[in-house]
Design an enzyme around this catalytic site. Structure first.
Site, PDB file in Angstrom:
ATOM      1  N   PRO A   1       0.820  -1.221   0.000  1.00 28.32           N
ATOM      2  CG  PRO A   1       0.094  -0.948   2.204  1.00 28.32           C
ATOM      3  CD  PRO A   1       0.811  -1.904   1.295  1.00 28.32           C
TER       4      PRO A   1
ATOM      5  CG  LEU B   1      -5.624  -9.947 -11.735  1.00 24.99           C
ATOM      6  CD1 LEU B   1      -6.760  -9.263 -11.002  1.00 24.99           C
ATOM      7  CD2 LEU B   1      -5.457 -11.344 -11.185  1.00 24.99           C
TER       8      LEU B   1
ATOM      9  CB  ALA C   1       1.148   5.658 -15.075  1.00 27.76           C
TER      10      ALA C   1
ATOM     11  CG  LEU D   1      -4.375   0.838 -18.403  1.00 27.07           C
ATOM     12  CD1 LEU D   1      -4.376  -0.426 -17.552  1.00 27.07           C
ATOM     13  CD2 LEU D   1      -5.291   0.662 -19.612  1.00 27.07           C
TER      14      LEU D   1
ATOM     15  CB  CYS E   1      -3.980  -1.016  -8.993  1.00 24.69           C
ATOM     16  SG  CYS E   1      -3.914  -2.698  -8.360  1.00 24.69           S
TER      17      CYS E   1
ATOM     18  CE  LYS F   1      -1.013  -0.739  -4.608  1.00 24.10           C
ATOM     19  NZ  LYS F   1       0.135  -1.322  -5.318  1.00 24.10           N
TER      20      LYS F   1
ATOM     21  CE  LYS G   1     -13.618  -3.535 -13.030  1.00 25.11           C
ATOM     22  NZ  LYS G   1     -12.422  -4.111 -13.699  1.00 25.11           N
TER      23      LYS G   1
ATOM     24  NE  ARG H   1      -8.147  -3.592  -2.052  1.00 28.26           N
ATOM     25  CZ  ARG H   1      -7.222  -4.509  -2.349  1.00 28.26           C
ATOM     26  NH1 ARG H   1      -6.073  -4.531  -1.701  1.00 28.26           N
ATOM     27  NH2 ARG H   1      -7.461  -5.397  -3.289  1.00 28.26           N
TER      28      ARG H   1
HETATM   29  P1  NAD Z   1      -4.551  -8.009  -0.667  1.00 28.37           P
HETATM   30  O1  NAD Z   1      -4.422  -7.022   0.430  1.00 28.37           O
HETATM   31  O2  NAD Z   1      -5.900  -8.445  -1.128  1.00 28.37           O
HETATM   32  O3  NAD Z   1      -3.740  -9.336  -0.283  1.00 28.37           O
HETATM   33  C1  NAD Z   1      -2.458  -9.348   0.268  1.00 28.37           C
HETATM   34  C2  NAD Z   1      -2.383 -10.477   1.306  1.00 28.37           C
HETATM   35  O4  NAD Z   1      -1.028 -10.620   1.739  1.00 28.37           O
HETATM   36  C3  NAD Z   1      -3.208 -10.224   2.566  1.00 28.37           C
HETATM   37  O5  NAD Z   1      -4.164 -11.257   2.716  1.00 28.37           O
HETATM   38  C4  NAD Z   1      -2.159 -10.240   3.707  1.00 28.37           C
HETATM   39  O6  NAD Z   1      -2.628 -10.851   4.902  1.00 28.37           O
HETATM   40  C5  NAD Z   1      -1.040 -11.068   3.087  1.00 28.37           C
HETATM   41  N1  NAD Z   1       0.262 -10.838   3.712  1.00 28.37           N
HETATM   42  C6  NAD Z   1       0.907  -9.661   3.928  1.00 28.37           C
HETATM   43  N2  NAD Z   1       2.096  -9.882   4.501  1.00 28.37           N
HETATM   44  C7  NAD Z   1       2.218 -11.233   4.671  1.00 28.37           C
HETATM   45  C8  NAD Z   1       3.229 -12.074   5.204  1.00 28.37           C
HETATM   46  N3  NAD Z   1       4.371 -11.564   5.678  1.00 28.37           N
HETATM   47  N4  NAD Z   1       3.022 -13.412   5.226  1.00 28.37           N
HETATM   48  C9  NAD Z   1       1.868 -13.933   4.746  1.00 28.37           C
HETATM   49  N5  NAD Z   1       0.876 -13.183   4.215  1.00 28.37           N
HETATM   50  C10 NAD Z   1       1.053 -11.845   4.168  1.00 28.37           C
HETATM   51  O7  NAD Z   1      -3.724  -7.387  -1.889  1.00 28.37           O
HETATM   52  P2  NAD Z   1      -3.951  -7.660  -3.463  1.00 28.37           P
HETATM   53  O8  NAD Z   1      -5.038  -6.801  -3.985  1.00 28.37           O
HETATM   54  O9  NAD Z   1      -3.992  -9.130  -3.703  1.00 28.37           O
HETATM   55  O10 NAD Z   1      -2.602  -7.068  -4.040  1.00 28.37           O
HETATM   56  C11 NAD Z   1      -1.354  -7.724  -3.821  1.00 28.37           C
HETATM   57  C12 NAD Z   1      -0.312  -7.066  -4.702  1.00 28.37           C
HETATM   58  O11 NAD Z   1      -0.656  -7.221  -6.084  1.00 28.37           O
HETATM   59  C13 NAD Z   1      -0.160  -5.557  -4.496  1.00 28.37           C
HETATM   60  O12 NAD Z   1       1.196  -5.225  -4.645  1.00 28.37           O
HETATM   61  C14 NAD Z   1      -0.970  -4.964  -5.625  1.00 28.37           C
HETATM   62  O13 NAD Z   1      -0.514  -3.696  -6.013  1.00 28.37           O
HETATM   63  C15 NAD Z   1      -0.749  -5.961  -6.739  1.00 28.37           C
HETATM   64  N6  NAD Z   1      -1.816  -6.028  -7.743  1.00 28.37           N
HETATM   65  C16 NAD Z   1      -3.123  -6.000  -7.361  1.00 28.37           C
HETATM   66  C17 NAD Z   1      -4.127  -6.112  -8.334  1.00 28.37           C
HETATM   67  C18 NAD Z   1      -5.584  -6.091  -7.957  1.00 28.37           C
HETATM   68  O14 NAD Z   1      -6.406  -6.059  -8.853  1.00 28.37           O
HETATM   69  N7  NAD Z   1      -5.950  -6.120  -6.701  1.00 28.37           N
HETATM   70  C19 NAD Z   1      -3.784  -6.266  -9.673  1.00 28.37           C
HETATM   71  C20 NAD Z   1      -2.445  -6.310 -10.020  1.00 28.37           C
HETATM   72  C21 NAD Z   1      -1.459  -6.190  -9.045  1.00 28.37           C
HETATM   73  C1  UDX Z   2      -6.355  -2.083 -12.899  1.00 26.00           C
HETATM   74  C2  UDX Z   2      -5.699  -2.459 -14.238  1.00 26.00           C
HETATM   75  O1  UDX Z   2      -6.693  -2.402 -15.260  1.00 26.00           O
HETATM   76  C3  UDX Z   2      -5.105  -3.860 -14.159  1.00 26.00           C
HETATM   77  O2  UDX Z   2      -4.429  -4.157 -15.358  1.00 26.00           O
HETATM   78  C4  UDX Z   2      -4.133  -3.904 -12.998  1.00 26.00           C
HETATM   79  O3  UDX Z   2      -3.583  -5.202 -12.877  1.00 26.00           O
HETATM   80  C5  UDX Z   2      -4.811  -3.512 -11.704  1.00 26.00           C
HETATM   81  O4  UDX Z   2      -5.400  -2.197 -11.846  1.00 26.00           O
HETATM   82  P1  UDX Z   2      -8.633  -2.693 -11.678  1.00 26.00           P
HETATM   83  O5  UDX Z   2      -8.305  -1.513 -10.833  1.00 26.00           O
HETATM   84  O6  UDX Z   2      -8.961  -3.971 -11.027  1.00 26.00           O
HETATM   85  O7  UDX Z   2      -7.424  -2.995 -12.677  1.00 26.00           O
HETATM   86  O8  UDX Z   2      -9.877  -2.335 -12.629  1.00 26.00           O
HETATM   87  P2  UDX Z   2     -10.027  -1.417 -13.939  1.00 26.00           P
HETATM   88  O9  UDX Z   2     -10.936  -2.102 -14.857  1.00 26.00           O
HETATM   89  O10 UDX Z   2      -8.733  -0.983 -14.488  1.00 26.00           O
HETATM   90  O11 UDX Z   2     -10.793  -0.149 -13.364  1.00 26.00           O
HETATM   91  C6  UDX Z   2     -10.183   0.776 -12.494  1.00 26.00           C
HETATM   92  C7  UDX Z   2     -11.121   1.942 -12.261  1.00 26.00           C
HETATM   93  O12 UDX Z   2     -11.234   2.755 -13.428  1.00 26.00           O
HETATM   94  C8  UDX Z   2     -12.544   1.514 -11.891  1.00 26.00           C
HETATM   95  O13 UDX Z   2     -13.042   2.366 -10.886  1.00 26.00           O
HETATM   96  C9  UDX Z   2     -13.280   1.712 -13.193  1.00 26.00           C
HETATM   97  O14 UDX Z   2     -14.651   1.937 -13.003  1.00 26.00           O
HETATM   98  C10 UDX Z   2     -12.596   2.946 -13.747  1.00 26.00           C
HETATM   99  N1  UDX Z   2     -12.718   3.095 -15.208  1.00 26.00           N
HETATM  100  C11 UDX Z   2     -12.214   2.141 -16.030  1.00 26.00           C
HETATM  101  C12 UDX Z   2     -13.328   4.239 -15.722  1.00 26.00           C
HETATM  102  O15 UDX Z   2     -13.776   5.116 -14.977  1.00 26.00           O
HETATM  103  N2  UDX Z   2     -13.405   4.374 -17.089  1.00 26.00           N
HETATM  104  C13 UDX Z   2     -12.899   3.445 -17.952  1.00 26.00           C
HETATM  105  O16 UDX Z   2     -12.994   3.652 -19.167  1.00 26.00           O
HETATM  106  C14 UDX Z   2     -12.287   2.286 -17.400  1.00 26.00           C
END
Ligand code: NAD
Ligand code: UDX
Length: 452
Positions: free
Chosen positions: A88, A158, A220, A222, A271, A274, A334, A341
């Site tokens: 975060p 994803l 960035a 997107l 994402c 952050k 969404k 978040r």
């Molecule tokens: P999340 O908060 O849903 O999950 C992270 C998990 O890690 C939590 O359950 C936490 O308890 C666990 N954790 C933390 N420290 C730990 C430790 N030392 N040992 C064991 N478990 C531990 O987060 P998320 O949304 O899955 O995102 C994870 C990463 O992936 C972030 O860096 C994020 O930026 C990236 N990411 C997220 C998305 C998304 O769509 N959410 C997409 C692409 C990349």
């Molecule tokens: C994003 C990236 O798309 C993904 O590739 C990365 O791994 C994680 O961050 P996510 O945040 O899960 O994915 O959803 P995304 O579909 O990108 O939407 C992000 C936000 O933008 C949402 O609030 C969505 O409603 C908004 N959005 C998206 C718009 O307002 N307009 C658009 O045209 C597209």
């Protein structure tokens, strides 16, 4: 082959479930220190709502997919260790409000160094600042056992709500590794995992730093498109142009393309904000203030759009919403996710409550206590905030209804029934432009969309 993933969140859970599904010969363990989350992964009520995820987990769980809190055991047993812990925005000390908080990453690296008894490939799945692999390697190489670790970067692209489709057919998989024989062999091993179901020409391999940086840059770019179209939505409202028509017209240019041009109440999710702030911090760190300022404006524009939406509601309702009921439909950031978040709904609800409106929120997937915690903080209370069990309950007696998440069920609501149950004049604000405003006006609403 045995692999494990540390972090059973929105990324770790679905990603590993897909690998387990596609590679039945690989034993996949997903570990987390959060026992409640692991228990949920082992139950019928998964902690992450994603269309299609239940089915994937059901097929692989217990066969070659295991969710457990036994972090040490999983590390010892695995050849490849994915790290998908949260990163975060830092909320304290140097870089507060911008830099990524890497304490979970560091703690995982220390645990691996302490516990491992054989060489491992460590895969950064979390989104991290460029050069983090160096830190991880430093910590790992300080182990007393002389073990050799390879660190790879394999960012996840994803999007929530479409995670299963994205994992099954990704535009690309990106793997970064060191340009050494050991690094190349580790990259090949990971390529071999994905190649079970992803065509080789979609698997891109680069050096470590390109891979780490590409993830921040992809997000960035997107987010920049959304802020760009949202900035134009304000100009459309001022001039009578329609932002959806403008987006359609410019998106037909193959150089621009039609995707990610949907004007909205603002982007949310864990994402975009952050990762841009992280990019901004990196640029400042490397002495590039102009580059930092350029990207920071993407976030500033998004904040402005969220406040602008709430301000327009207040202005339209004769400049006062005090004690007026306003229904907020949708709270997730969404559709098709239970994730809230950075959801724009949080900002909209807070702005309306600050104006003493009575805010009634309905979301099909977000629990009531989560909504209250997000808006008011862990111990906050405000009698003006209520949570409804349906859209129809939320709008009962309301002066205005604001659509903040594009859930499909909102498109098929009975708007005549909604209008009839509201205080007149009844206002509708479509923060996602999912409804036909002309039809709503026929029903009797004073209806407004973003950029309309
Ligand atoms: P999340 O908060 O849903 O999950 C992270 C998990 O890690 C939590 O359950 C936490 O308890 C666990 N954790 C933390 N420290 C730990 C430790 N030392 N040992 C064991 N478990 C531990 O987060 P998320 O949304 O899955 O995102 C994870 C990463 O992936 C972030 O860096 C994020 O930026 C990236 N990411 C997220 C998305 C998304 O769509 N959410 C997409 C692409 C990349
Ligand atoms: C994003 C990236 O798309 C993904 O590739 C990365 O791994 C994680 O961050 P996510 O945040 O899960 O994915 O959803 P995304 O579909 O990108 O939407 C992000 C936000 O933008 C949402 O609030 C969505 O409603 C908004 N959005 C998206 C718009 O307002 N307009 C658009 O045209 C597209």
């Amino acid at each position: 082959m045995k692999i494990c993933c540390i972090g059973a969140g929105y990324v770790g859970g679905p990603t590993m479930a897909m690998i387990a599904l596609k590679a039945p010969d690989i034993e996949v363990r997903v570990v987390d220190m959060n026992a409640t989350r692991i228990a949920a992964w082992n139950s019928d009520q998964l902690p992450v709502y994603e269309p299609g995820l239940d089915e994937v987990v059901r097929q692989a769980r217990g066969r070659n997919l295991f969710f457990t809190t036994e972090v040490h055991e999983a590390i010892r047993a695995s050849d490849i260790i994915f790290v998908a812990v949260n990163t975060p925005t830092k909320t304290y000390g140097v870089g507060s409000g911008r830099a990524a908080d890497l304490r979970f990453i560091e703690s995982v690296a220390r645990t691996i160094a302490e516990v491992a008894t054989t060489p491992k490939i460590i895969v950064e799945k979390s989104t991290i600042p460029v050069k983090t692999a160096e830190t991880i390697k430093d910590i790992l190489s300080a182990n007393a056992k002389g073990l050799k670790f390879e660190v790879l970067s394999n960012p996840e692209f994803l999007a929530e709500g479409t995670a299963i489709a994205d994992l099954e057919k990704p535009d690309r998989v990106l793997i970064g590794g060191e340009r050494t024989p050991g690094g190349a062999a580790a990259v090949e091993k990971l390529v071999g995992v994905y190649a079970r179901w992803i065509p080789r020409d979609r698997i891109i391999t680069t050096n470590l730093w390109s891979s780490e940086l590409s993830k921040l840059v992809a997000n960035a770019f997107l987010a920049q498109r959304i802020s760009s179209i949202n900035s134009i939505s304000a100009l459309c409202e001022a001039t009578g142009a329609d932002v959806d028509e403008v987006a359609h017209a410019i998106g037909k240019d193959s150089r621009i393309g039609p995707k990610f041009l949907k004007a909205s109440v603002g982007f949310g999710g864990s994402c975009f904000q952050k990762d841009i702030l992280n990019l901004v911090y990196l640029c400042e760190h490397f002495g590039l203030p102009e580059v930092a300022a350029y990207w920071e404006n993407v976030v500033k524009m998004n904040d402005w759009q969220k406040h602008r939406f709430a301000a327009r509601i207040v202005r339209t309702l004769f400049n006062t919403v005090a004690e007026k009921k306003i229904a907020v439909l949708g709270f997730a950031f969404k559709k098709d996710t239970n994730d809230t978040r950075e959801s724009a709904a949080i900002s909209v609800c807070r702005d309306l409550l600050a104006e003493h409106a009575k805010v009634s929120v309905y979301d099909p997937k977000v629990p009531a206590d989560e909504i209250k915690r997000d808006v008011l903080g862990a111990n906050g209370t405000d009698a003006r905030l209520s949570i409804a069990a349906s859209a129809y309950e939320a709008v009962e007696g309301a002066h205005a209804v604001a659509i903040v998440t594009e859930w499909d069920e909102f498109k098929t609501l009975d708007f005549q029934r909604i209008y009839n149950s509201m205080t007149k004049p009844a206002f509708l604000f479509d923060g996602r432009n999912i409804l036909d405003l002309a039809k709503l006006t026929e029903v009797g609403f004073r209806a407004y969309g973003i950029g309309k």
